[in-house]
Scaffold this active site. Structure first.
Site, PDB file in Angstrom:
ATOM      1  N   ASP A 356      73.874 -20.950  34.333  1.00  0.00           N
ATOM      2  CA  ASP A 356      75.022 -20.148  34.743  1.00  0.00           C
ATOM      3  C   ASP A 356      76.249 -20.543  33.923  1.00  0.00           C
ATOM      4  O   ASP A 356      76.511 -21.732  33.712  1.00  0.00           O
ATOM      5  CB  ASP A 356      75.272 -20.386  36.237  1.00  0.00           C
ATOM      6  N   GLU A 392      73.511 -17.753  30.258  1.00  0.00           N
ATOM      7  CA  GLU A 392      74.528 -16.744  30.523  1.00  0.00           C
ATOM      8  C   GLU A 392      75.669 -17.116  29.578  1.00  0.00           C
ATOM      9  O   GLU A 392      76.438 -18.033  29.865  1.00  0.00           O
ATOM     10  CB  GLU A 392      74.988 -16.788  31.978  1.00  0.00           C
TER      11      GLU A 392
END
Length: 703
Positions: A356, A392
């Protein structure tokens, strides 16, 4: 056991960090570069009463350590770190606050946000620079020592799908099965449901190779959510990076039982040929900004664990948007992350990680660096050498957008692909050139440094944003239930409601939505790169227009299986099978351009106008023409090649096919049946994708 605990610690070993069972006792090791001393605090089995405070030895290379004889699994403990409390210098030591071991495998207690967990005194005139003297041990989170785990079952024989065959399926472990009648009621909402026969059959039918599961590590809900009687459903607020979140396992089960349930679920999925990638959050912790609680990292060594503002070290760099940013460039923090990743692979059995806000992993004092120490260490680690690494590739800081710049084996989420596909099919000013570039692997982003088209993780929708159904049903977000007055969530989603906000009984609107839905799914599955499907998009799942359902642990955030469209599932399964059976649709290398004979040994790609002519510069810039064809020519001239037709307009478009006889493999509009033969020309229905196949033995000499 607690009555016989010694009153002193003898010197231990500085490695491994965390608690470790050895020599008939327990070794403890915890890092702090700036602490003056650290105490090991022992508690009764329920964590309600503090029994001992034992000074630790060291530090040795920044590690405090100690050995506790005749102690073992089940021991409940925490730390108190002594040192300067000077927030203006970044130092926030407060020995009144019990601290959770960053390496805790089991976490004891039920956290409640309260003033006593803060290192400063709330309401004090000096604010976050004041000092709170209350002892929070009774209500603080503690660690419980667990038995050492053997390697995960079947670790050596886990699936290792090559990247060009991946189909990633992103899901929330609870939301996936909570409302699915085909799952045993006792398992609904649990991680174990992913390995139930109905779930495995569904994954296999869709051709899913790899599950990407939203965070399962121990997380907290933010204070603001708790005040609104909501929770952080998605779990992107980690505190216990080595511990499982009990929400996803049998209620009341022990940490040992939860770990075994996790391991066995992974093992059963592996037996079915399905990999599991774990979504991990190493960009920030649940301690928040300078006004957040002191729970672990902040109290152990604030300036080592976190990135602090250079002109005001009392404040945090907030590249995560969640209050703080972990300082991954620090050697001990790098080691912590690598230790954690190894644990989840070797002992828990996962097949990789989706990071993330991964730009934070490569941040240095000079900004993002793809050669940062963390990436170098990750690439050379023998255990992590063959697991999936998915980024990401952005965060909220300056120069945080880094799509295409991640090193080595990383696959990058490609939001430019998402925006181009949505815009092309929904009538936005997306040129044919932009569509073609994204469809063919985004060479402008990835064609460098030996990276391949498969490095682009292509998606139409993910957990963060509209579902596929909702981006075709809503012109704007509807996040009122989140309690933030609809200010949260992405403000500029590319979507189209076709004239009615939400559900519609109008047959024409429903038909147009359905055609675009299938065209978008077809584009995703036929594009070069690595396709990723959001769970529920295969059957039309809706979140009622909420594009930020992070706090909706209710039917809004759960998959709506009772309303699933079985025809869409069946059609997507056929589409996935087509991708698997046609090598040109998952070509792992860059296609050669349509040039003369010296390129005959390479698979080639030709972009054509509806008139059957090669696209020229003027054609790419013609905004009045939007339909496009793509011819894929195999390197082996005896192999069949493919023709893909794209019509994003609201009118049927005639495509010239030339002299070859083509067999229709797919029509997303269902206007023509698969198997139909076509020659000369073919009419593509509005908002449709068609795939045709011909034998290269009939191919005329290329000009």
């Amino acid at each position: 056991m607690t009555c016989s605990l010694p009153h002193t610690l003898i010197p231990g070993r500085p490695l491994p960090l965390g608690p470790s069972l050895r020599d008939g006792g327990l070794n403890f090791a915890v890092f702090s570069e700036h602490a003056e001393r650290i105490e090991l605090c022992l508690f009764d089995s329920g964590g309600a009463r503090e029994l001992r405070r034992l000074p630790m030895h060291g530090p040795d290379d920044g590690v405090f350590h100690g050995f506790l004889s005749e102690a073992g699994a089940g021991l409940v403990y925490g730390y108190r770190a002594h040192g300067e409390y000077r927030p203006e210098a970044g130092l926030r030591f407060n020995a009144n606050k019990l601290l959770l071991d960053p390496y805790a495998r089991d976490i004891v207690g039920r956290f409640r946000h309260s003033d006593e967990h803060h290192g400063f005194e709330l309401g004090h005139p000096q604010g976050a620079r004041s000092f709170d003297t209350r002892n929070n041990a009774l209500s603080a989170l503690k660690a419980r020592v667990t038995d050492a785990l053997p390697s995960a079952p079947g670790l050596a024989n886990r699936p290792r799908h090559p990247v060009d065959r991946l189909l990633i399926y992103e899901l929330h472990a609870k939301g996936f099965s909570q409302q699915w009648a085909a799952i045993d009621p006792a398992l609904r909402g649990r991680f174990a449901a992913l390995a139930e026969p109905a779930a495995i059959e569904h994954f296999q039918r869709l051709g899913v190779t790899t599950l990407c599961v939203l965070p399962l590590q121990w997380s907290l809900s933010e204070a603001a959510l708790s005040q609104r009687q909501l929770s952080n459903y998605w779990g992107y607020n980690t505190l216990g990076f080595f511990a499982l979140d009990p929400r996803f396992f049998a209620r009341g089960s022990t940490a040992e039982a939860q770990r075994e349930e996790f391991r066995q679920t992974i093992y059963r999925l592996h037996q079915a040929g399905i990999e599991v990638v774990l979504d991990v959050v190493f960009n920030h912790s649940a301690e928040g900004d300078e006004f957040g609680p002191t729970l672990s990292f902040r109290g152990l060594d604030n300036p080592s664990w976190y990135r602090l503002l250079g002109d005001d070290p009392s404040r945090y760099e907030n590249h995560s948007g969640c209050g703080n940013t972990l300082r991954i460039e620090h050697p001990q923090v790098t080691q912590f992350v690598l230790d954690c990743l190894r644990y989840w692979v070797e002992q828990m059995g996962v097949d990789g990680f989706r990071f993330d806000l991964a730009t934070a992993l490569g941040r240095t004092s000079h900004g993002f660096d793809p050669r940062a120490a963390f990436f170098t260490a990750l690439r050379q680690d023998p255990l992590l050498a063959d697991v999936h690494l998915i980024a990401e590739p952005w965060d909220g800081g300056h120069d945080g957008y880094q799509v295409g710049r991640f090193p080595g084996r990383f696959l990058d989420w490609n939001d430019k692909y998402r925006d181009a596909m949505r815009g092309y099919w929904l009538g936005r000013p997306v040129s044919r050139g932009e569509f073609a570039r994204r469809f063919a692997g985004s060479s402008d982003l990835f064609h460098h440094g030996h990276r391949r088209p498969t490095a682009s993780v292509n998606f139409i929708a993910v957990h963060d944003g509209f579902t596929l159904n909702d981006l075709l049903s809503y012109a704007g977000k509807h996040n009122q239930a989140n309690g933030e007055h609809n200010r949260d969530g992405h403000h500029h989603e590319i979507s189209h409601n076709f004239g009615v906000e939400g559900n519609s009984d109008d047959a024409l609107i429903r038909s147009r939505r359905r055609h675009c839905q299938r065209a978008l799914l077809a584009s995703l599955m036929l594009s070069q790169g690595t396709p990723m499907l959001l769970a529920g998009d295969e059957f039309g799942n809706s979140q009622g227009g909420n594009n930020n359902a992070y706090c909706q642990d209710n039917p809004t955030g759960w998959l709506d299986w009772p309303s699933a469209d079985p025809e869409l599932i069946a059609w997507l399964a056929e589409l996935s099978a087509l991708r698997r059976t046609e090598p040109l649709l998952r070509h792992p290398y860059w296609f050669e351009s349509d040039h003369p004979a010296q390129h005959q040994a390479q698979a080639r790609l030709r972009w054509l106008s509806p008139q059957g002519t090669a696209m020229q510069v003027s054609d790419w810039h013609d905004r009045d023409q939007r339909a496009l064809a793509c011819q894929l020519i195999a390197a082996d001239q005896a192999s069949p090649h493919l023709l893909l037709l794209f019509n994003p307009t609201e009118q049927a478009v005639s495509f010239k096919l030339g002299p070859l006889i083509w067999q229709l493999l797919l029509d997303s509009s269902h206007t023509a049946k698969p198997g139909t033969l076509a020659q000369g020309s073919l009419l593509a229905a509005p908002c449709s994708v068609l795939v045709l196949r011909a034998s290269t033995s009939h191919l005329e000499t290329e000009p």
